[in-house]
Design an enzyme around this catalytic site. Structure first.
Site, short mmCIF file in Angstrom:
data_model
loop_
_atom_site.label_atom_id
_atom_site.label_comp_id
_atom_site.label_asym_id
_atom_site.label_seq_id
_atom_site.Cartn_x
_atom_site.Cartn_y
_atom_site.Cartn_z
CD GLU A 215 -3.24 -1.05 1.92
OE1 GLU A 215 -3.32 -0.15 2.78
OE2 GLU A 215 -4.17 -1.87 1.72
CD GLU B 37 -3.65 -6.05 2.85
OE1 GLU B 37 -4.56 -5.34 3.34
OE2 GLU B 37 -2.44 -5.83 2.99
O1 AHR Z 1 -5.37 -6.02 6.67
C1 AHR Z 1 -5.30 -4.88 7.45
C2 AHR Z 1 -4.64 -3.72 6.72
O2 AHR Z 1 -5.40 -3.34 5.63
C3 AHR Z 1 -3.29 -4.01 6.12
O3 AHR Z 1 -2.27 -3.88 7.04
C4 AHR Z 1 -3.17 -2.96 5.07
O4 AHR Z 1 -2.36 -3.35 4.00
C5 AHR Z 1 -4.61 -2.70 4.67
O5 AHR Z 1 -4.89 -1.35 4.68
#
Ligand code: AHR
Length: 506
Positions: A187, A310
């Site tokens: 991110e 994710e």
């Molecule tokens: O999964 C929780 C968080 O969500 C992670 O650390 C991040 O990459 C995303 O914003």
């Protein structure tokens, strides 16, 4: 359009409503050769966040074998670590060597809690060995250096003589670890450093220059990708990064009911929130399609993978728990979200080669919840159990025209499907009915598919808010499905309201 729609599974509204007492549909599956569904689409994510690692995978001084055994059953293919946002504050040297001498640090990303670093590189890779899965390590770009990343790879993967490789031997692992999947930051548009895509692309090129492949472990580099539908990010990366050394570009998308400030309860919700969650989940289809179309322009042969590293539903944390620990319960609704998302991934197997649900234990859409020495399997775990048959199977393309599930002036397709043939020739069909009230009858035509018998399992429950708790750990669990039967050359399936069904045609 997904190129697979040329080939095969056709779901069309056909028979007038009322024939079976509910909206009937016809499903046609043609036997054609689609892309392989990579097993890594069924991957998971374990961040050093809340109780995922500590209390989840790791307790005291050892890996929890109850958790390992449960995850082995669903054949976890790949596990991502140490973050997440935490990856860009993690310095690998803090987590090696004798545990009592490890640095005490602060997890400033998640709750400002003390971190004793007792779970580090060796513990994570031992966990992967026990699970029988591939490790996927996210390297630190935000607060790290190219040198630190280069050194970590040498420490992990060099089989010859060097100070770092010798240090690994001294710390108990004579053989190189052969780690291949490697994320260059996380991110980077947000918690990974608030960068522009152009700036990140330059950094990616710089860092990845020093990420060396050692002989037994050709690196599969994954660039830090877009936030949901930020197509500009993907376009910019496809233009500026060195695509020749890139295996994949990631993308994160979370199902959200409300806003980031008011996400809504994981357990206490009505049909309005149920509907909103499913609608949000279904946006994954458009988002994947959008990123794939951009990638197709620069990479028509689909050499670079879209890695959804994710995904999952993100609700408010359970009342009474530390909000920074992101601990949430997991309902039948979440199981429907998991199955629907996996259907989307199966149907985009030409571009998506890996996905990682956030997160395996005690965080967000978890597979497993623990309470001291107790653990339970969530409804989402059971979806991964039902769907494990799709790992490395050959997808059968689908085109879906489903009846609507309408609520409050909005509507979404009630049914979603994916299908594949495995290496033994068995055809697996996954069907999800999102309608909370109506069962749906489906008739199939199966040109080119001959089978003698159908069997299957179903996951459903009386209410979409039903969860597995430590008092009732088996409230939501799969059962033998008796609602499908052979009818001529096809099938007749009575799909219960809010259910996930996986059929095997043998
Ligand atoms: O999964 C929780 C968080 O969500 C992670 O650390 C991040 O990459 C995303 O914003």
């Amino acid at each position: 359009m997904n190129p697979l729609t040329f080939f095969g599974v056709l779901l069309v509204a056909a028979i007038p409503s009322g024939v079976f007492g509910q909206t009937p549909v016809t499903l046609s599956i043609k036997d054609t050769s689609g892309p392989t569904i990579s097993r890594n689409i069924y991957g998971h994510f374990s961040e050093d966040l809340g109780r995922c690692i500590y209390d989840g995978f790791w307790t005291g001084d050892h890996i929890r074998m109850d958790v390992v055994e449960a995850l082995r059953k669903i054949r976890v293919p790949v596990l991502r670590w140490p973050g997440g946002c935490y990856a860009d504050q993690y310095h690998w040297r803090d987590g090696i060597g004798p545990r009592e001498q490890r640095k005490q640090t602060v997890n400033t990303t998640w709750g400002m809690v003390s971190e004793d670093n007792s779970f580090g590189t060796h513990e994570f890779l031992q966990l992967c060995e026990l699970l029988g899965c591939q490790p996927y390590i996210a390297g630190n770009v935000g607060t790290g250096t190219p040198e630190e990343m280069e050194n970590w790879l040498e420490y992990l993967n060099f089989s010859g003589k060097s100070t770092l490789a010798d240090m690994r031997r001294q710390n108990g692992h004579p053989q190189p670890y052969d780690v291949s999947f490697w994320g260059v930051g996380n991110e980077s548009w947000g918690c990974g450093g608030s960068m522009t895509p152009e700036y990140y692309s330059d950094l990616y090129n710089r860092y990845s220059e020093f990420c060396k492949s050692y002989p037994r472990a050709p690196l599969k580099l994954i660039a830090s990708g877009a936030n949901g539908d930020d197509y500009h990010w993907t376009e910019s990366l496809m233009k500026h990064i060195d695509r020749g050394r890139t295996w994949g570009i990631s993308m994160h998308y979370y199902t959200l009911v409300g806003s980031w400030e008011h996400k809504g309860s994981a357990t206490n919700f009505g049909e309005e929130d149920y509907f909103k969650a499913l609608k949000s989940c279904l946006r994954m289809e458009d988002i994947v399609h959008g990123h794939s179309a951009i990638m197709d322009k620069y990479d028509p042969n689909k050499r670079i993978s879209l890695v959804v590293d994710e995904w999952g539903i993100w609700t408010d944390a359970e009342p009474g728990t530390n909000p920074a620990f992101l601990y949430q319960q997991n309902s039948l609704r979440d199981a429907l979200i998991a199955a629907t998302t996996l259907n989307i991934f199966n149907n985009h197997a030409d571009r998506i080669k890996m996905a990682n649900l956030a997160q395996t234990v005690n965080v967000l859409q978890a597979l497993i919840l623990t309470d001291k020495d107790k653990m339970l399997l969530t409804p989402t775990y059971h979806v991964f159990d039902l769907y494990k048959v799709f790992q490395d199977s050959r997808s059968l393309a689908i085109q879906v025209k489903s009846p609507d599930y309408a609520y409050g002036g909005g509507k979404i397709p009630a049914v979603n499907v994916s299908a594949a043939r495995d290496s033994d020739g068995v055809v697996h069909v996954a069907l999800v009915n999102l309608d909370p009230a109506k069962k749906i009858t489906i008739r199939t035509e199966l040109p080119g598919i001959s089978f003698g018998a159908v069997q299957g399992r179903v996951l459903t429950s009386a209410r979409f808010t039903d969860v597995n708790s430590f008092e009732m750990p088996d409230k939501v669990k799969p059962a033998i499905f008796t609602g499908a039967r052979k009818e001529g050359a096809g099938l007749l399936v009575e799909l219960p309201a809010m259910s996930v069904v996986v059929l095997d045609l043998k």
